[in-house]
Design a protein around this motif. Structure first.
Motif, PDB file in Angstrom:
ATOM      1  N   MET A   1       0.834  -1.212   0.000  1.00  0.00           N
ATOM      2  CA  MET A   1       0.000   0.000   0.000  1.00  0.00           C
ATOM      3  C   MET A   1       0.869   1.264   0.000  1.00  0.00           C
ATOM      4  N   LEU A  10      -6.177   9.670   2.794  1.00  0.00           N
ATOM      5  CA  LEU A  10      -6.913   8.628   3.516  1.00  0.00           C
ATOM      6  C   LEU A  10      -8.325   8.498   2.944  1.00  0.00           C
ATOM      7  N   ILE A  13      -8.538   6.673  -0.402  1.00  0.00           N
ATOM      8  CA  ILE A  13      -8.527   5.203  -0.279  1.00  0.00           C
ATOM      9  C   ILE A  13      -9.899   4.705   0.165  1.00  0.00           C
ATOM     10  N   ARG A  14     -10.485   5.439   1.096  1.00  0.00           N
ATOM     11  CA  ARG A  14     -11.807   5.055   1.591  1.00  0.00           C
ATOM     12  C   ARG A  14     -12.812   5.017   0.435  1.00  0.00           C
ATOM     13  N   GLU A  15     -12.796   6.073  -0.385  1.00  0.00           N
ATOM     14  CA  GLU A  15     -13.716   6.137  -1.532  1.00  0.00           C
ATOM     15  C   GLU A  15     -13.484   4.960  -2.477  1.00  0.00           C
ATOM     16  N   VAL A  17     -12.144   1.978  -1.936  1.00  0.00           N
ATOM     17  CA  VAL A  17     -12.596   0.674  -1.429  1.00  0.00           C
ATOM     18  C   VAL A  17     -14.118   0.628  -1.384  1.00  0.00           C
ATOM     19  N   GLN A  18     -14.716   1.731  -0.957  1.00  0.00           N
ATOM     20  CA  GLN A  18     -16.178   1.759  -0.882  1.00  0.00           C
ATOM     21  C   GLN A  18     -16.804   1.577  -2.268  1.00  0.00           C
ATOM     22  N   ARG A  20     -15.555   0.017  -4.750  1.00  0.00           N
ATOM     23  CA  ARG A  20     -15.399  -1.372  -5.150  1.00  0.00           C
ATOM     24  C   ARG A  20     -16.486  -2.234  -4.494  1.00  0.00           C
ATOM     25  N   LEU A  21     -16.708  -1.989  -3.182  1.00  0.00           N
ATOM     26  CA  LEU A  21     -17.739  -2.750  -2.463  1.00  0.00           C
ATOM     27  C   LEU A  21     -19.117  -2.471  -3.065  1.00  0.00           C
TER      28      LEU A  21
ATOM     29  N   GLU B  24      -7.299  -1.740   4.263  1.00  0.00           N
ATOM     30  CA  GLU B  24      -8.220  -0.969   3.410  1.00  0.00           C
ATOM     31  C   GLU B  24      -9.659  -1.110   3.886  1.00  0.00           C
ATOM     32  N   ILE B  27     -10.217   1.142   6.713  1.00  0.00           N
ATOM     33  CA  ILE B  27     -10.273   2.525   6.227  1.00  0.00           C
ATOM     34  C   ILE B  27     -11.622   2.809   5.555  1.00  0.00           C
ATOM     35  N   ALA B  28     -12.147   1.798   4.832  1.00  0.00           N
ATOM     36  CA  ALA B  28     -13.427   1.985   4.142  1.00  0.00           C
ATOM     37  C   ALA B  28     -14.561   2.239   5.131  1.00  0.00           C
ATOM     38  N   GLY B  31     -12.071   4.119   9.098  1.00  0.00           N
ATOM     39  CA  GLY B  31     -10.883   3.888   9.900  1.00  0.00           C
ATOM     40  C   GLY B  31      -9.812   4.944   9.709  1.00  0.00           C
TER      41      GLY B  31
END
Lengths: 131, 489
Positions: A1, A10, A13-15, A17-18, A20-21, B24, B27-28, B31
Motif C-alpha cells: 500500500m 486517507l 482510499i476510503r472512496e 474501497v467503498q 469497489r464494495l 483498506e 479505512i473503508a 478507519g
C-alpha cells in the motif's frame, strides 16, 4: 500500500474501497460479485471455519461463480459457529449458522444460485453506529 | 425472530464485518479518520475534553474515567511517556478483548495513536497474553500494515507526529491484568503489584508516566472522535455512558459475544438476547465480574447494568464475563471454583491474599464435603472482610467477593450443606448417594456391567443394590439405566 500522507489521501482510499464494495453489491454493475464472509476468529476456527472457508473458495471457483470469499472476525453468534455471511448483489446480508460442508454446499446451490433462503438464518439483533 | 434490537455495536462495530488482515477494509469503514481529525485539526486538550465529555470509563472493570486518566498522564512532566494497551484478559469465560483484537485490530492501534497524541507519547506497547496466538498474529500484521501506510511511524499525516507500537507478551498470569503488576511484567520483573500511589500516570513503565487502558476502552475512542462526545453520551445511564461488551456463557441458549447499551437489564440480556436458560431449567444466578465479582439472584434481573448498580447489587461490572447458572449449580461449589482460581493466580506477595484465600478455600472444601459447621460460615464472613481490607491489590481485595455474594444471596444453600449435610443442587459428590429403587429395577444388569468399581451387586431379573462404601459416585449407573431406577438422594 502506498504511504498515506494526508487526510485527503486517507479519504481517497476510503472512496476507492467503498466504490469497489458498491460495485460488488450492485446488481446492475458488470463487476457485481457475491460476497461471502466466513467468521474466522478463534471460536469459528475451533469449530471448523477454516475448512468451510477453503471449501467455499474451491466450490465457487469450480462452479465459476463470481464470488469474493473472505475472512472476518467474530459476529458474536458463538452458539452457532461456524457462521457464514452472504451478500448477494442488491440484497441485504444474510448470516447462516451451524455451517458444515453440507450446509455450505446448500448455501451455494440454494441461496447463491437460486436466491432461495435456507435455514438456519441468524437474527440481526443489533443496531450499528450508523442507525 | 426478535423484533426489537437490544444490542448496539460500538466497540464491535467492525468485528465480523471486515477482514481484520486488510487495512483498506478498516479505512473503508471510516478507519483512521479519527486520528487524522485529531492530528490535523484538534489540540490534545480538545481531544481530551471530548473523551471526558463522552463519559467513557475504563472497560477493564475499574470504570475510571478515561479522559481524566489521559489528562493526568498529559500533565506529568517528563519527556518520555508510554501508552499501554492492557490485553491481558484473564477472567474465566471472558473473550471480549480477544474478539476485538482478532476482528478489528486497527481500531485499537488508531486509538492508541490518538492517546499518544493527547498525552505526548511516541511509543505504545500492547501487553497481550501469549495464549492468544491468533490475536497476536493479526495485531502484528495490522501494525505492519499501519507502518507501511504511514499511519504509524514518523511524520504521520504529514504533521510531524511520531508514534509506533510494539508488543509485549504475558505468560498468562491473572494478576498481570492489574496495571502495576502489568508494568513490572513488561519491565521483565516478576508480575507483582505495587502500592499506588504513585499511579502509572506519574511513574509507570521504566519509571516514566504511562497511560494504561483496556482493549475495549480503546476500541470506543475512534467512534467518540468521529461521531462526537454528545452522540456517545446519549447512550447509557447517568454515570455510565456508551455500551459494554459481554461474553455470555454458561447455562444459556445463545452463548455469545454481545454488546449492549449501559442500562440494559440483566433480564433483557439473559432472556431476550441470550434466549433463556438451556433445557428450560430454572434460572438461579448470574455471575458478573469474574473472580472479583459476585453472583446475582433473580431479584436482580431487572437491575439496569452499569458500574454503580452492579456494585450496589454486590457484584461488579468487571471486564465483561457473564456466566449464567441454573438450578443444577451448587453455589458453594461455584464459590469454591472461583477461590481455586484466585488461589492459583495469587502472586503471593501479600499475606492476606496468599494465606487468607487458602484458608477460605479450605473452609469451603470442608463445607462441600459435609464437614462444615455454622461457625465455619461465620469464619468465612470474618476472614473475607479481613482479606478485602488488607490485601495489596485489586486481586486480593476482591477475591472474597464470590464467597460473600453467595453467602448473602444463597445462605440457605450453605445451611443445607452444614446442617442437613445435603447439597440441594446435587453437585457435591460427598453429600450424594446413588440408590436403586427396587420397584423400578428390572434386574437387567446393565449398571452391574458398567460399574467401574464393582459396587453393584444383584441377581439377573432381581433388584440390584449399590454398596455405598465402594461407590465412587461417578454416575455411570445413573446415566446407563434405561428404567430411571437409579436416583440421587
Amino acid at each position: 500500500m502506498q504511504k498515506i500522507k494526508s487526510k485527503s489521501g486517507l479519504l481517497a482510499i476510503r472512496e476507492e474501497v467503498q466504490s469497489r464494495l458498491n460495485q460488488w453489491a450492485d446488481p446492475d454493475s458488470p463487476l457485481q460479485a457475491v460476497q461471502i464472509k466466513v467468521g474466522m476468529a478463534t471460536c469459528g476456527i475451533a469449530s471448523g471455519a477454516g475448512e468451510i472457508m477453503k471449501f467455499l473458495q474451491e466450490e465457487t471457483e469450480h462452479q465459476a461463480i463470481d464470488a469474493v470469499v473472505s475472512q472476518t472476525g467474530c459476529l458474536g453468534y458463538c452458539y452457532a459457529e461456524p457462521t457464514v455471511e452472504v451478500i448477494l448483489p442488491g440484497k441485504k446480508p444474510v448470516v447462516f449458522g451451524y455451517v458444515n460442508k453440507l450446509k455450505a454446499q446448500e448455501i451455494i446451490d440454494e441461496y447463491i444460485k437460486k436466491g432461495e433462503l435456507i435455514e438456519p438464518v441468524l437474527p440481526v439483533n443489533f443496531r450499528t453506529i450508523d442507525e | 425472530m426478535r423484533e426489537e434490537k437490544k444490542q448496539l455495536r460500538i466497540a464491535l462495530r467492525n468485528c465480523g464485518f471486515i477482514d481484520p488482515e486488510k487495512i483498506e477494509e478498516y479505512i473503508a469503514r471510516d478507519g483512521y479518520q479519527a486520528l487524522a481529525t485529531c492530528l490535523t485539526g484538534r489540540t490534545p486538550e480538545e481531544v481530551i475534553r471530548s473523551i471526558k465529555d463522552s463519559g467513557l470509563r475504563g472497560r477493564g472493570g475499574g470504570g475510571f474515567p478515561t479522559g481524566l486518566k489521559w489528562e493526568l498522564t498529559r500533565k506529568s512532566e517528563p519527556d518520555k511517556k508510554y501508552v499501554v494497551c492492557n490485553a491481558d484478559e484473564g477472567d474465566p469465560g471472558a473473550f471480549m478483548d480477544r474478539s476485538i483484537l482478532e476482528g478489528d485490530p486497527h481500531s485499537v492501534i488508531e486509538a492508541m495513536a490518538i492517546c499518544g497524541y493527547c498525552i505526548g507519547s511516541d511509543e505504545g506497547l500492547v501487553y497481550i497474553r501469549a495464549e492468544y496466538p491468533l490475536a497476536i498474529k493479526r495485531l502484528k500484521k495490522a501494525i505492519d500494515q499501519a507502518r507501511e501506510a504511514g499511519l504509524l511511524g514518523k511524520d504521520i499525516f504529514g504533521t510531524g507526529f511520531v508514534f509506533d507500537i510494539n508488543l509485549r507478551y504475558g505468560a498468562g498470569a491473572f494478576v498481570c491484568g492489574e496495571e502495576t503488576a502489568l508494568i513490572h511484567s513488561m519491565e521483565g520483573l516478576r508480575g507483582e503489584p505495587t502500592f499506588k500511589p504513585p499511579f502509572p500516570s506519574v511513574s509507570g513503565y521504566m519509571g516514566k508516566p504511562t497511560n494504561v487502558n483496556n482493549v475495549e476502552t480503546f476500541a470506543n475512542v475512534p467512534v467518540i472522535i468521529n461521531k462526537g462526545a454528545e452522540w456517545f453520551s446519549k447512550t447509557g445511564t447517568e454515570k455510565s455512558k456508551g455500551t459494554k461488551v459481554f461474553a455470555l456463557a454458561g447455562k444459556i441458549n445463545n452463548v455469545g459475544l454481545i454488546e449492549v447499551p449501559m442500562g440494559t437489564t440483566l433480564r433483557e440480556v439473559i432472556y431476550e438476547i441470550g434466549g433463556g436458560i438451556k433445557n428450560n431449567k430454572a434460572f438461579k444466578a448470574v455471575q458478573t465480574g469474574g473472580p472479583s465479582g459476585g453472583c446475582l439472584t433473580k431479584d436482580f434481573l431487572d437491575t439496569p447494568i452499569d458500574y454503580e448498580n452492579l456494585i450496589a447489587a454486590g457484584s461488579m461490572m468487571g471486564s465483561g464475563g457473564m456466566i449464567v447458572m441454573d438450578e443444577d449449580d451448587c453455589m458453594v461449589s461455584i464459590a469454591k471454583f472461583y477461590l481455586e482460581f484466585t488461589l492459583e493466580e495469587s502472586c503471593g506477595k501479600c499475606t492476606p491474599c496468599r494465606i487468607g484465600n487458602k484458608r477460605l478455600h479450605e473452609i469451603l472444601d470442608k463445607i462441600t464435603k459435609g464437614e462444615g459447621t455454622l461457625d465455619d460460615i461465620k469464619r468465612l464472613k470474618e476472614l473475607s472482610a479481613v482479606i478485602k481490607d488488607t490485601s495489596l491489590c485489586g486481586l486480593g481485595q476482591s477475591s472474597p467477593n464470590p464467597v460473600l455474594s453467595t453467602i448473602a444471596n444463597f445462605e440457605d444453600e450453605y445451611l443445607a450443606h452444614v446442617k442437613e449435610k445435603k447439597c440441594p443442587a446435587g453437585q457435591c459428590k460427598d453429600l450424594l448417594q446413588y440408590v436403586i429403587e427396587e420397584d423400578k429395577c428390572t434386574g437387567c444388569t446393565l449398571c452391574f456391567r458398567n460399574c467401574p468399581v464393582g459396587a453393584i451387586t444383584g441377581e439377573k431379573r432381581l433388584p440390584h443394590f449399590i454398596d455405598q462404601a465402594l461407590c465412587i459416585k461417578c454416575g455411570v449407573c445413573y446415566e446407563k439405566c434405561k428404567f430411571d431406577a437409579i436416583k440421587l438422594v
